[in-house]
Design a protein around this motif. Structure first.
Motif, PDB file in Angstrom:
ATOM      1  N   TYR A  25       0.709  -1.288   0.051  1.00 41.57           N
ATOM      2  CA  TYR A  25      -0.031  -0.077   0.067  1.00 41.57           C
ATOM      3  C   TYR A  25       0.929   1.401   0.186  1.00 41.57           C
ATOM      4  CZ  TYR A  25      -4.505  -2.099   0.056  1.00 41.57           C
ATOM      5  OH  TYR A  25      -5.811  -2.617  -0.077  1.00 41.57           O
ATOM      6  N   SER A  26       2.006   1.120   0.610  1.00 42.72           N
ATOM      7  CA  SER A  26       2.862   2.349   0.543  1.00 42.72           C
ATOM      8  C   SER A  26       3.464   2.576  -0.706  1.00 42.72           C
ATOM      9  CB  SER A  26       4.120   2.248   1.784  1.00 42.72           C
ATOM     10  OG  SER A  26       3.513   2.090   3.159  1.00 42.72           O
ATOM     11  N   ASP A  27       3.966   1.603  -1.320  1.00 45.53           N
ATOM     12  CA  ASP A  27       4.497   1.753  -2.546  1.00 45.53           C
ATOM     13  C   ASP A  27       3.445   2.122  -3.464  1.00 45.53           C
ATOM     14  OD1 ASP A  27       6.084   1.640  -4.976  1.00 45.53           O
ATOM     15  OD2 ASP A  27       6.109  -0.561  -4.971  1.00 45.53           O
ATOM     16  N   LEU A  28       2.183   1.529  -3.363  1.00 40.93           N
ATOM     17  CA  LEU A  28       0.923   2.045  -4.312  1.00 40.93           C
ATOM     18  C   LEU A  28       0.635   3.434  -4.199  1.00 40.93           C
ATOM     19  CD1 LEU A  28      -1.293   1.094  -6.335  1.00 40.93           C
ATOM     20  CD2 LEU A  28      -2.818   0.469  -4.313  1.00 40.93           C
ATOM     21  N   ALA A  29       0.699   4.019  -3.018  1.00 40.23           N
ATOM     22  CA  ALA A  29       0.359   5.350  -2.721  1.00 40.23           C
ATOM     23  C   ALA A  29       1.612   6.250  -3.352  1.00 40.23           C
ATOM     24  CB  ALA A  29       0.242   5.472  -1.186  1.00 40.23           C
ATOM     25  N   ASP A  30       2.640   5.747  -3.203  1.00 40.68           N
ATOM     26  CA  ASP A  30       3.629   6.643  -3.984  1.00 40.68           C
ATOM     27  C   ASP A  30       3.449   6.608  -5.364  1.00 40.68           C
ATOM     28  OD1 ASP A  30       4.909   7.129  -1.319  1.00 40.68           O
ATOM     29  OD2 ASP A  30       6.250   5.482  -1.775  1.00 40.68           O
ATOM     30  N   ARG A  31       3.382   5.364  -5.925  1.00 41.60           N
ATOM     31  CA  ARG A  31       3.131   5.560  -7.605  1.00 41.60           C
ATOM     32  C   ARG A  31       1.797   6.485  -7.701  1.00 41.60           C
ATOM     33  NH1 ARG A  31       4.320  -0.585  -9.696  1.00 41.60           N
ATOM     34  NH2 ARG A  31       5.906  -1.320  -8.402  1.00 41.60           N
ATOM     35  N   VAL A  32       0.694   6.145  -7.081  1.00 39.07           N
ATOM     36  CA  VAL A  32      -0.377   6.950  -7.498  1.00 39.07           C
ATOM     37  C   VAL A  32       0.085   8.345  -7.472  1.00 39.07           C
ATOM     38  CG1 VAL A  32      -2.849   7.680  -6.660  1.00 39.07           C
ATOM     39  CG2 VAL A  32      -1.980   5.268  -6.794  1.00 39.07           C
ATOM     40  N   HIS A  33       0.621   9.058  -6.360  1.00 36.04           N
ATOM     41  CA  HIS A  33       0.873  10.407  -6.383  1.00 36.04           C
ATOM     42  C   HIS A  33       1.841  10.911  -7.446  1.00 36.04           C
ATOM     43  CE1 HIS A  33      -0.894  11.509  -2.282  1.00 36.04           C
ATOM     44  NE2 HIS A  33      -0.601  10.421  -2.150  1.00 36.04           N
ATOM     45  N   ARG A  34       3.017  10.076  -7.793  1.00 38.36           N
ATOM     46  CA  ARG A  34       3.498  10.388  -8.867  1.00 38.36           C
ATOM     47  C   ARG A  34       2.888  10.298 -10.201  1.00 38.36           C
ATOM     48  NH1 ARG A  34       7.409   6.607  -6.625  1.00 38.36           N
ATOM     49  NH2 ARG A  34       6.849   5.099  -8.139  1.00 38.36           N
ATOM     50  N   ALA A  35       1.924   9.696 -10.369  1.00 38.90           N
ATOM     51  CA  ALA A  35       1.147   9.726 -11.463  1.00 38.90           C
ATOM     52  C   ALA A  35       0.130  10.598 -11.660  1.00 38.90           C
ATOM     53  CB  ALA A  35       0.201   8.291 -11.540  1.00 38.90           C
ATOM     54  N   THR A  36      -0.288  11.358 -10.546  1.00 40.07           N
ATOM     55  CA  THR A  36      -1.208  12.590 -10.530  1.00 40.07           C
ATOM     56  C   THR A  36      -0.390  13.790 -11.377  1.00 40.07           C
ATOM     57  OG1 THR A  36      -0.212  13.185  -8.278  1.00 40.07           O
ATOM     58  CG2 THR A  36      -2.526  11.684  -8.538  1.00 40.07           C
ATOM     59  N   ALA A  37       1.000  13.919 -10.991  1.00 43.05           N
ATOM     60  CA  ALA A  37       1.761  14.878 -11.559  1.00 43.05           C
ATOM     61  C   ALA A  37       1.757  14.767 -12.824  1.00 43.05           C
ATOM     62  CB  ALA A  37       3.279  14.822 -11.091  1.00 43.05           C
ATOM     63  N   ARG A  38       1.815  13.435 -13.411  1.00 40.77           N
ATOM     64  CA  ARG A  38       1.646  13.040 -15.048  1.00 40.77           C
ATOM     65  C   ARG A  38       0.390  13.610 -15.547  1.00 40.77           C
ATOM     66  NH1 ARG A  38       3.217   6.953 -16.221  1.00 40.77           N
ATOM     67  NH2 ARG A  38       3.285   7.970 -18.632  1.00 40.77           N
ATOM     68  N   LEU A  39      -0.796  13.692 -14.726  1.00 42.26           N
ATOM     69  CA  LEU A  39      -2.088  13.951 -15.209  1.00 42.26           C
ATOM     70  C   LEU A  39      -2.558  15.503 -15.132  1.00 42.26           C
ATOM     71  CD1 LEU A  39      -4.109  10.923 -13.708  1.00 42.26           C
ATOM     72  CD2 LEU A  39      -3.207  11.234 -16.187  1.00 42.26           C
ATOM     73  N   GLY A  40      -1.399  16.147 -14.417  1.00 39.87           N
ATOM     74  CA  GLY A  40      -1.623  17.550 -14.319  1.00 39.87           C
ATOM     75  C   GLY A  40      -2.864  17.874 -13.297  1.00 39.87           C
ATOM     76  N   ASN A  41      -2.647  19.322 -12.950  1.00 39.58           N
ATOM     77  CA  ASN A  41      -3.579  19.905 -11.918  1.00 39.58           C
ATOM     78  C   ASN A  41      -5.194  20.341 -12.514  1.00 39.58           C
ATOM     79  OD1 ASN A  41      -1.766  19.603  -9.926  1.00 39.58           O
ATOM     80  ND2 ASN A  41      -0.781  21.373 -10.608  1.00 39.58           N
ATOM     81  N   THR A  42      -5.042  20.723 -13.970  1.00 39.74           N
ATOM     82  CA  THR A  42      -6.372  21.144 -14.490  1.00 39.74           C
ATOM     83  C   THR A  42      -7.088  20.054 -14.526  1.00 39.74           C
ATOM     84  OG1 THR A  42      -5.131  22.774 -15.785  1.00 39.74           O
ATOM     85  CG2 THR A  42      -7.269  22.041 -16.708  1.00 39.74           C
ATOM     86  N   ARG A  43      -8.406  20.146 -14.219  1.00 39.42           N
ATOM     87  CA  ARG A  43      -9.473  18.951 -14.116  1.00 39.42           C
ATOM     88  C   ARG A  43      -9.634  18.674 -15.546  1.00 39.42           C
ATOM     89  NH1 ARG A  43     -15.105  18.371 -12.444  1.00 39.42           N
ATOM     90  NH2 ARG A  43     -15.367  16.396 -11.597  1.00 39.42           N
ATOM     91  N   ARG A  44      -9.764  17.308 -16.067  1.00 42.20           N
ATOM     92  CA  ARG A  44      -9.667  17.209 -17.531  1.00 42.20           C
ATOM     93  C   ARG A  44     -10.423  15.822 -17.331  1.00 42.20           C
ATOM     94  NH1 ARG A  44      -3.987  17.478 -20.274  1.00 42.20           N
ATOM     95  NH2 ARG A  44      -3.352  16.646 -18.523  1.00 42.20           N
ATOM     96  N   LEU A  45     -10.999  15.387 -18.795  1.00 43.59           N
ATOM     97  CA  LEU A  45     -11.693  14.149 -18.787  1.00 43.59           C
ATOM     98  C   LEU A  45     -10.740  13.071 -19.549  1.00 43.59           C
ATOM     99  CD1 LEU A  45     -14.298  12.407 -19.069  1.00 43.59           C
ATOM    100  CD2 LEU A  45     -14.535  13.135 -21.804  1.00 43.59           C
TER     101      LEU A  45
END
Length: 858
Positions: A25-45
């Motif tokens: 779960y710790s590793d998953l949380a880290d991977r998820v947080h890193r992936a959010t940066a790739r998707l950006g902050n602007t809300r998109r479909l």
């Protein structure tokens, strides 16, 4: 969604498990947080191609965490996926290509107005790939995950295996509810009939799995009762009605072996689950859906003409969707249902607040004034051991039955079940019912089975799609030992030479040739009445047949119609795009190299024998190196320019497409990529770049590549404008290429133009068979005819022509038989050696070892 926000709370506990790795779960949380940066902050479909893979799931969770609305689509259905791209114009497209997740951004911001509550978009199980989507909020997803986790008592020590795709709401709910409780999910796409599935389940101490009725059909055939599953804690069933007898049987089996059996009821519109049947009630109420899930409630709304004591089942709860989306504009809408869902199911309440669904409003039809419950007919037939699906016609009822043969007995039983006269029931026998990706009977496809049938057409009634026979046919033509019901011509590495033979034999077997059959899975073929007098011959097949006749006749000087070989270059590009572009990058390389071998090896063998016997050509011809090392100017070695050009072009093209960046560009912009290749090919054509022998420019691979690229562009033309662009380029660039030979230029323009605008040409069956044989043998006729006609041309031109065609056909058959014998020997060796080198008795063979040999492209 709190289950995404608090992943790190579970620390080093396993979250995702595959055969290769375990992610905490710790590793998953880290991977998820890193992936959010790739998707950006602007809300998109964000459109995601669902797959039971760690990296895909990470990006999905990252999108939810960052607040991006996710459109989750089937990753194993390219046509549906592309349809959703066209319909909803997503801002970001995420898909797994050759095991690597790619994130394609289609703009800096968002092209849509997105409601703040919108979290997830799913297709309903009956409309996968349809633009009609279910709009789900963050609250919908979170509340349903909590509800499921509560009544199943999911624990942090549980480990659920994925038996369903994640784009299906049932499969997705398994993931959500387990992540909520800190439990683990074992990710796999294997079937429950695969022994390796159960090895994975046991090795990682799996505690639960989910199934739709079809899953349990497979389990019964596989021998589930004999499996040793010491950690199994419970099984869940939803996605359709399981017969009461089977509910009792699985309930009793669970009691004896220490696990529980939960029957559940739900719809995508309610995120996943609305009801569950506690295991302790299953023996007494096996026909029921149970009671409402925690946080939800049911009521019945009376309906005119409904059976006494029944009404439409209405569900209320926090997991009820916001509403449907039909267009991108609907993504800005809020909650239009206010927590209440009309299920469309007819139900009644029985003892203790338990509900039973007795039918579906949309599945009641009126025939001869009688109200017929199609689901009840199916249930009656199921009690007699028949798997059936019913469709209501205007004046009759049509019953599709799987794996049966007594048509009259089925007709009589169906008539008795609903009170109709026997004459009002038609039966369509099928090897297997068409099903959706989630295992449910595909009502739309069943309706298509009988779309052309008429009440007085017994031929239509008894038409059967025999998938076993189709598998045998595919194995024989494609020389493959790995054919399954999910295989298609393209997935097995089929190409243009094998395509013609397959299309002819498939049409004889089915009585027709389905549209896009080359990309259709064997299990998805449907029966259609036979067409006796006219058949549609595909334009590319007809062009190959006509071109080889013109080539041979012109060389013998029976007539002087040149240009056929250059038309065949366009056909080669057309077929390359059809058969190889849709496959994953690594498989594509393997397929094309196999195709090159099927062209090059027979050519090298033939030319080697000719050189050894006659000494007519240089050794460079046998090595297909005349275009590189051969003599300057025209010599007899240049007779085989076409074969060398095809081999060179295919090798260069596949090398370029092996570059990941170029592969991604081609997949995103198929038509314009092909047109760019046309532009590249025109550089040497107009001598902007000087390549090749100055005396043989129109025959060198670099000079003729633009014709191959034009065929490629024709295959990727999806609109009238695309076709007009390709036609304009053909008309503008062919003139002048043959130094003013108007006849030759008109033939090439006409041939390529037909390829652009006509998919098929109707003709009598005899002519279609002749065209098929000539097209299949065209490469071999071209290869051998020089040795046949030269001694006979002057004195016996027509005999030279006939023998040239005949010898080429015989050589084609010899190559085909050789490949078949090679496959037969390989199969015999495999049977005699149950534990081949490189594998252990307890391990499945490697992926590479499972891949069959491939066939050609030309």
């Amino acid at each position: 969604m709190r289950f995404v926000l608090h992943l790190e709370d579970f620390g080093d506990a396993p979250a995702l498990i595959t055969q290769q790795e375990t992610v905490t779960y710790s590793d998953l949380a880290d991977r998820v947080h890193r992936a959010t940066a790739r998707l950006g902050n602007t809300r998109r479909l964000v459109l995601i191609a669902g797959a039971n893979e760690i990296d895909v799931l990470v990006v999905y969770l990252a999108a939810l965490l960052a607040g991006h609305p996710v459109l989750l689509a089937p990753g194993d259905h390219p046509a549906a996926f592309e349809g959703l791209i066209a319909a909803y114009r997503p801002d970001v497209v995420v898909r797994s290509i050759d095991g690597t997740v790619t994130i394609e951004e289609r703009g800096d911001g968002s092209a849509h107005v997105l409601h703040p509550d919108l979290a997830l978009l799913l297709s309903t199980s009956g409309s996968t790939g349809s633009p009609k989507l279910v709009r789900l909020s963050h609250r919908n997803v979170q509340s349903n995950a909590e509800s499921i986790a509560e009544y199943l008592d999911i624990r942090s020590t549980d480990r659920a295996v994925t038996t369903l795709p994640m784009h299906y709401c049932y499969g997705l709910s398994v993931i959500h509810s387990h992540l909520l409780r800190g439990a683990a999910v074992i990710l796999t796409s294997r079937s429950v009939t695969d022994p390796a599935f159960w090895e994975l389940f046991r090795d990682h101490r799996g505690t639960s799995f989910a199934g739709v009725p079809y899953t349990f059909d497979l389990l019964d055939r596989f021998g589930f009762d004999e499996l040793d599953l010491p950690d199994l804690r419970y099984i869940t069933q939803a996605g359709g009605r399981l017969s009461p007898d089977r509910v009792r049987a699985y309930t009793q089996s669970g009691r004896e072996r220490g696990w529980d059996f939960f029957v559940m009821y739900g719809q995508t519109e309610a995120t996943a689950r609305m009801a569950y049947l506690p295991p302790e009630l299953a023996s007494d109420y096996p026909q029921s859906i149970g009671r409402a899930v925690p946080g939800g409630s049911f009521r019945l709304e009376p309906i005119t003409d409904a059976p006494d004591g029944t009404g439409e089942l209405i569900y209320t709860g926090p997991n009820v969707m916001l509403g449907y989306a039909h267009t991108p504009e609907d993504l800005g809408l809020g909650d239009v249902l206010e927590g209440e869902l009309r299920t469309g199911d007819l139900a009644r309440q029985i003892d203790g607040g338990v509900y039973e669904v007795v039918g579906r409003r949309s599945r009641f039809v009126k025939i001869f004034g009688l109200r017929i419950d199609l689901q009840q007919v199916e249930s009656t037939l199921a009690e007699q051991g028949l798997t059936a699906c019913c469709v209501g016609g205007t004046d009759d009822m049509i019953v599709a039955v799987e794996g049966a043969s007594d048509l009259e007995a089925i007709r009589s039983a169906s008539a008795r079940a609903c009170g109709l006269p026997v004459a009002a029931v038609r039966v369509c026998l099928v090897d297997e019912l068409p099903r959706t990706g989630t295992g449910k009977p595909d009502l739309r496809a069943v309706a298509e089975l009988v779309h052309h049938a008429t009440p007085d057409s017994p031929e239509a009634e008894s038409t059967v799609v025999d998938t076993a026979a189709l598998r045998t046919l595919y194995a024989e033509v494609l020389h493959s030992g790995q054919v399954t019901d999910d295989s298609s011509f393209v997935s097995l590495g089929g190409d243009s030479l094998s395509y013609v033979q397959m299309s002819l034999r498939l049409e004889r077997m089915l009585g027709y040739l389905p549209q896009n059959w080359h990309t259709t899975a064997i299990k998805d073929f449907v029966p259609t009445p036979r067409r006796r007098w006219w058949r549609a011959v595909e334009t590319n097949v007809l062009l190959r047949a006509v071109a080889i006749v013109l080539i041979v006749g012109s060389h013998i000087r029976l007539f002087g119609v040149l240009g056929g070989a250059h038309v065949l270059l366009g056909v080669a590009g057309y077929n390359f795009a059809r058969f190889h572009l849709a496959t994953p990058r690594t498989e594509r390389v393997r397929h094309v190299l196999g195709s090159v071998a099927r062209i090059a090896v027979p050519s090298m063998v033939w030319l080697g024998v000719v050189i050894a016997l006659t000494g007519d050509y240089l050794v460079t011809s046998a090595l297909l190196l005349n275009g590189i090392l051969g003599p300057d100017g025209w010599t007899p070695e240049w007779r085989y320019w076409f074969i060398e050009a095809i081999v060179y072009i295919l090798l260069v093209v596949i090398a370029v497409l092996s570059i990941p960046l170029i592969d991604r560009v081609e997949r995103r912009h198929s038509f314009w990529f092909a047109m760019a290749l046309v532009g590249v090919g025109l550089l040497p054509r107009y001598r902007v770049i000087e390549l090749g022998d100055g005396n043989n420019l129109i025959l060198s691979a670099s000079m003729v590549f633009w014709l191959f690229a034009l065929g490629w562009a024709a295959a990727t033309s999806t609109t009238v404008w695309h076709r007009m662009i390709v036609t304009a380029v053909i008309a503008a660039t062919v003139p002048g290429y043959f130094s003013g030979d108007l006849q030759r230029e008109l033939l090439v323009i006409g041939g390529l133009g037909l390829l652009v605008w006509l998919e098929s040409v109707p003709c009598p069956p005899v002519l279609s068979r002749i065209a098929g044989v000539l097209a299949s043998a065209s490469l071999y006729i071209y290869l051998t005819h020089f040795q046949v006609y030269l001694p006979l041309r002057e004195d016996h031109p027509w005999l030279a022509f006939a023998l040239s065609i005949l010898v080429g056909i015989l050589f084609w058959q010899a190559v085909t038989v050789t490949l078949a014998l090679r496959r037969w020997v390989g199969a015999a060796r495999a049977k005699s050696d149950p534990n081949p080198a490189g594998t252990s008795s307890g391990s499945p063979p490697s992926h590479a070892a499972e891949m069959p040999g491939r066939s050609p492209v030309a």
